[in-house]
Write a protein that holds these residues in place. Sequence first.
Motif, mmCIF file in Angstrom:
data_model
loop_
_atom_site.group_PDB
_atom_site.id
_atom_site.type_symbol
_atom_site.label_atom_id
_atom_site.label_comp_id
_atom_site.label_asym_id
_atom_site.label_seq_id
_atom_site.Cartn_x
_atom_site.Cartn_y
_atom_site.Cartn_z
ATOM 1 N N CYS A 142 75.614 -64.037 137.013
ATOM 2 C CA CYS A 142 74.969 -62.734 137.046
ATOM 3 C C CYS A 142 73.502 -63.084 136.211
ATOM 4 O O CYS A 142 72.493 -62.308 136.805
ATOM 5 C CB CYS A 142 75.732 -61.619 136.559
ATOM 6 S SG CYS A 142 75.186 -60.086 136.668
ATOM 7 N N GLU A 143 73.661 -63.308 135.011
ATOM 8 C CA GLU A 143 72.704 -63.322 134.125
ATOM 9 C C GLU A 143 71.362 -64.334 134.606
ATOM 10 O O GLU A 143 70.151 -64.201 134.617
ATOM 11 C CB GLU A 143 73.027 -63.917 132.693
ATOM 12 C CG GLU A 143 73.818 -63.042 131.758
ATOM 13 C CD GLU A 143 73.362 -61.502 132.029
ATOM 14 O OE1 GLU A 143 72.102 -61.230 131.037
ATOM 15 O OE2 GLU A 143 73.676 -60.646 132.610
ATOM 16 N N TYR A 144 72.002 -65.536 135.559
ATOM 17 C CA TYR A 144 71.116 -66.624 136.068
ATOM 18 C C TYR A 144 70.408 -65.900 136.890
ATOM 19 O O TYR A 144 69.376 -66.000 137.346
ATOM 20 C CB TYR A 144 72.038 -67.748 136.239
ATOM 21 C CG TYR A 144 71.023 -68.717 137.203
ATOM 22 C CD1 TYR A 144 70.523 -69.576 136.427
ATOM 23 C CD2 TYR A 144 71.204 -68.789 138.465
ATOM 24 C CE1 TYR A 144 69.709 -70.585 137.050
ATOM 25 C CE2 TYR A 144 70.574 -69.959 139.001
ATOM 26 C CZ TYR A 144 69.688 -70.685 138.555
ATOM 27 O OH TYR A 144 68.785 -71.903 138.946
ATOM 28 N N ASP A 145 71.159 -65.059 138.002
ATOM 29 C CA ASP A 145 70.410 -64.294 139.090
ATOM 30 C C ASP A 145 69.388 -63.500 138.436
ATOM 31 O O ASP A 145 68.255 -63.200 139.089
ATOM 32 C CB ASP A 145 71.585 -63.679 139.939
ATOM 33 C CG ASP A 145 72.484 -64.544 140.664
ATOM 34 O OD1 ASP A 145 72.069 -65.978 140.972
ATOM 35 O OD2 ASP A 145 73.500 -64.173 140.875
ATOM 36 N N LYS A 146 69.750 -62.811 137.400
ATOM 37 C CA LYS A 146 68.637 -61.686 136.880
ATOM 38 C C LYS A 146 67.272 -62.556 136.405
ATOM 39 O O LYS A 146 66.103 -62.309 136.868
ATOM 40 C CB LYS A 146 68.955 -61.077 135.735
ATOM 41 C CG LYS A 146 70.291 -60.183 136.080
ATOM 42 C CD LYS A 146 70.876 -59.508 134.748
ATOM 43 C CE LYS A 146 71.769 -58.611 134.730
ATOM 44 N NZ LYS A 146 72.238 -58.132 133.491
#
Length: 265
Positions: free
Chosen positions: A146-150
């Motif tokens: 999720c953080e990587y996608d952000k």
Amino acid sequence: MKKYVTPVVAVAGVLITATSIVIKKKFGYDKDGYNSSGFDKNGYDREGYDENGYNQSGFDKNGYDKEGYDERGYNQSGFDKNGYDREGYDESGYDQSGFDKNGLDEYGCDKTGYDKNGYNKYGFDKYGFDKAGYDQRGNGRDYYTCEYDKILSFMKKAKNQMKQGEFGYASHDIRIGLEIGVKCVIAHSNRDYDLEQTLDKNISYCKYHELFDEDFIEQLYDAKNHCNPLQHDNDEEKTYGQLHFSYKTLERLSEYVFPLTAIIQ
């Protein structure tokens, strides 16, 4: 026919015997140099051992010294003074590096630090996740995905903004991406660290704990400075070159986060 000992021979025998007795009484040693207890002047018997059973080299009849070690330094159990046998293993079967004959330590891990299932002695794999899929902070791969996608989202926005000359917006989005990426790396390595710190303090933490190499640490500091918001009217506007540098820094930072995601599985 009877044999007779001549008086001269008899007398000579008596004299020799008498002389031996006199010498032994006077000096305490017989003609071979041993006293009544069977030891010579140096304290060794006819086999070469002293009263405690050790020869001049300090070994007993079984070949061990007073501390119980042979001339090669091993005791009767086959271990040296450091506790290792002739093959270099202790009584538990481990060498001085802590590995057994199969190359495994007491936790069943090899020299890379992982067992046959890919986990270290703390129960984490090479990416820092346990068998249940969580790191020491309790985050799973879904969290980092999720953080990587952000990060990717902010990178995409910043790239478009740079093309359109919207450097202020691009700078803002790159900075947010940097903050997310650095926090991910710290969170994965330390379960107790307070992540709600400034970007500058978080980069300093990474530097102190060597989470990145020195060159990249300096690159992060520079990118952070390029993305600082303008504070005064006379502050210089951001340049494309500065933002491109910061963008590439964020891109490299994302590569540190990517292995923590579920995407690689």
